[in-house]
Write a protein that holds these residues in place. Sequence first.
Motif, mmCIF file in Angstrom:
data_model
loop_
_atom_site.group_PDB
_atom_site.id
_atom_site.type_symbol
_atom_site.label_atom_id
_atom_site.label_comp_id
_atom_site.label_asym_id
_atom_site.label_seq_id
_atom_site.Cartn_x
_atom_site.Cartn_y
_atom_site.Cartn_z
ATOM 1 N N MET A 230 1.783 2.492 -3.491
ATOM 2 C CA MET A 230 0.746 3.012 -4.553
ATOM 3 C C MET A 230 0.031 4.318 -4.232
ATOM 4 S SD MET A 230 -2.462 0.297 -3.822
ATOM 5 C CE MET A 230 -2.137 -1.468 -3.616
ATOM 6 N N TYR B 268 0.696 -1.312 0.054
ATOM 7 C CA TYR B 268 -0.047 -0.041 -0.046
ATOM 8 C C TYR B 268 0.665 1.176 0.051
ATOM 9 C CZ TYR B 268 -4.350 -2.417 -0.390
ATOM 10 O OH TYR B 268 -5.531 -2.906 -0.929
ATOM 11 N N PRO B 269 1.902 1.207 0.845
ATOM 12 C CA PRO B 269 2.711 2.501 0.674
ATOM 13 C C PRO B 269 3.316 2.947 -0.625
ATOM 14 C CG PRO B 269 3.279 1.155 2.712
ATOM 15 C CD PRO B 269 2.200 0.460 1.880
ATOM 16 N N LEU C 127 -3.010 5.684 -4.231
ATOM 17 C CA LEU C 127 -4.322 5.398 -4.428
ATOM 18 C C LEU C 127 -5.115 6.710 -4.463
ATOM 19 C CD1 LEU C 127 -5.445 2.492 -4.512
ATOM 20 C CD2 LEU C 127 -6.063 2.612 -2.081
ATOM 21 N N GLY C 128 -4.771 7.766 -3.494
ATOM 22 C CA GLY C 128 -5.539 9.096 -3.720
ATOM 23 C C GLY C 128 -5.252 9.807 -5.126
ATOM 24 N N HIS C 129 -4.642 9.003 -6.054
ATOM 25 C CA HIS C 129 -4.754 9.530 -7.565
ATOM 26 C C HIS C 129 -5.060 8.682 -8.315
ATOM 27 C CE1 HIS C 129 -2.702 13.371 -5.945
ATOM 28 N NE2 HIS C 129 -1.791 12.642 -5.229
ATOM 29 N N THR C 130 -5.791 7.484 -8.065
ATOM 30 C CA THR C 130 -5.928 6.469 -8.881
ATOM 31 C C THR C 130 -7.487 6.179 -8.903
ATOM 32 O OG1 THR C 130 -3.756 5.289 -8.162
ATOM 33 C CG2 THR C 130 -5.298 3.863 -9.201
ATOM 34 N N GLY C 131 -7.855 6.366 -10.164
ATOM 35 C CA GLY C 131 -9.342 6.319 -10.305
ATOM 36 C C GLY C 131 -9.852 4.977 -10.232
ATOM 37 N N PHE C 132 -8.888 3.931 -11.004
ATOM 38 C CA PHE C 132 -9.330 2.698 -10.704
ATOM 39 C C PHE C 132 -8.007 1.760 -10.681
ATOM 40 C CE2 PHE C 132 -9.812 -1.762 -12.416
ATOM 41 C CZ PHE C 132 -10.951 -2.213 -11.557
ATOM 42 N N GLY C 133 -7.785 0.981 -9.878
ATOM 43 C CA GLY C 133 -6.640 -0.045 -9.911
ATOM 44 C C GLY C 133 -7.033 -1.230 -8.898
ATOM 45 N N TRP C 134 -6.208 -2.468 -9.436
ATOM 46 C CA TRP C 134 -6.670 -3.629 -8.966
ATOM 47 C C TRP C 134 -5.496 -4.582 -8.434
ATOM 48 C CZ3 TRP C 134 -10.264 -5.727 -13.484
ATOM 49 C CH2 TRP C 134 -9.681 -5.594 -14.567
#
Lengths: 215, 463
Positions: free
Chosen positions: A174, A171-172, A176-183
Amino acid sequence: MSAREKTGRKVDGDDARSEILARLEAAAPEPGEPFQRVPAPAMPDDPTSLLGARLGQNGGVLVTNASATDWPTHLDLPASPAAFAHVHCQAGTALPEHGVASRGVGLEAKAVHDLSPLDLCVLEAEFSVVENGASWHVPASALERGAALLAEHLVILTRRSRLVATLHQAYPRMTLGHTGFGWFLSGPSKTADIEQALVLGAHGPRTMHLVLLDD
Amino acid sequence: MGHVDRARDFVANTERTTWHDEVLWFVRAKRDAAADTLPEWEALRDEAAGIKRDVLGRLPELWRRFEQEATAAGATVHWARDAAEHNRIVHELLRTHDVKRVVKSKSMLTEECGLNPHLEAQGIEVVDTDLGERIVQLREEAPSHIIMPAIHLKRGEIGDLFHQEMGTPAGLDDPDELTAVARRDLRARFLAAEAGITGVNFAVAETGSFVVVTNEGNADLGTALPRLHIACVGLEKIVPTANDLAPFLRLLARSATGQPISTYTSHFRAPRADDGNGGPPPELHVVIVDNGRSRLLAEPAFREALACIRCGACLNTCPVYRRSGGHSYGSTVPGPIGSVLAPSQDPARHAELPHACSLCGSCSDVCPVRVPLHHQLLTWRSHLAESGHHPRRRRLAFRIAARVLSNAGLYDRATRAGRWIARRLPSRWLDRLGGPWTRSRALPSIPAESFHQALAAREEERP
Ligand code: SF4
């Protein structure tokens, strides 16, 4: 009865919002006791074999002895990639000398829907997680997101230098706060909903290869 | 009708009950094996429970932050006080987007809210896309397990269903072939759908993201294809930061089925990218739902149940659930966690559920977020007794028991008389007196002397 029913006007939801937040304020317990964070476990001594074992549990196949120029010959697929009519390759993953390049319906696709059915989709992971075989991927487009699901076979390329031990390290890495969609993609689509019998290819890919490349 | 009555049909089929019991115990064993691979397992449970306790104290702050971030990312956030409001919001969204066909992925919340019948009544086709959910939808049943919705069915029954509904050859019951048929049928429905509805496993306040996990990829197909995605999330599902996801996702699949992780762990934040073909821009809507959760939060004895991440481990391990099946609970969520949640929604209707429990404590032992399930079940029994939700016979029995048990002399005389009578009654009569306890088993034979007498005799015999 809600405000909407009473007045017949369209409520913007502010009533519900403030009422719910007020209920939560009123019901909130005292702050919880401080608790210990689990320190991120170290990388295991033999990450490759653990990654292979975990991916295998998910129904995926780890390819370890391939190079950046010959990996398509290491895939265990019903046909050679060159035989597939419809292929989607993420930018930078094509290997035309082995018949791996975007072609077929995908190229003219006007909507994600046009991709179905797709034979093969090749993606590149941002990194992969040894403890569970998951690979983090951020699709470049709506078509790529759909391609990863509509393909019969999925191949994900990853690199040794991009292995992390556990999700704690993941998690560190990524944003995530700038990712519209990721998986995290961790194997083929699967189900065990009929008498707990495992079936690969529930809705999406029937096979999934993770190709571990040297840097 | 209580749990015992609703379980009657299920337990009548011994073969099925035995299979159900064994297959769930096998899943429980896989959970143990997965937990054993992580030396830090117990510490992870502590961390997850700690995060949830912290979250319950600051839900308003976290949801405000989530709303702010998600809105900034282009999502639209809605708030629903109860099931009816939730259903209205979802329907309104579908209506204004002129949607007639919806694909839905597993969400116990929409099940709890009765969303499907609500939308169907308005002429909207809702297709549950998780294979197990699709099976129970076609059978017009509720899921009997929160992550294995059709675990109460055998392959033959599913074969018959597919024969009727999808024209498979009569007698076809091979799971591979049946799944292939369902895949083909559902692929067409995914492609035709105009909107996708999903649940949410975790919402992240800091980033305005939310996470949905599936093994089938049905939530992913259902949101990658249509232009409208509606995600329905219960108030308890939020965590503060992205890093907080790590302990939960490490625990969830391992606790649920013993897998190291689910196949698809998808992080949504913005409407899906446009395919660029000139259609209307894709939209993402998040509906935050209370429906009794704030009431549960106000109950110190039960609020920890809001930490539940719906892994199903407590169902798999529960000796009552394994042998009575999910439908015997008559609640959206069955098993130990269901028996804790349901009485807070409707105490009169679900007053019997906390008694569908042997207090063995196995549920609390496996729960990844340390919900003290069996303590809560015991507490519910007294709460429900005090609020007059117990049947009159039980209340009377307990009043008598309280008198007898608090008076040694009376206890001695009563048990002496009880033994004298019981030893003279035919066992058939005796079993009748045991109520549901002796419906399918016999009482042991009654000894001539009491425990005290037997013990005293032994003491005397000692050299
Ligand atoms: S109460 Fe605990 S064990 Fe039961 S479903 Fe919820 S998280 Fe899993």
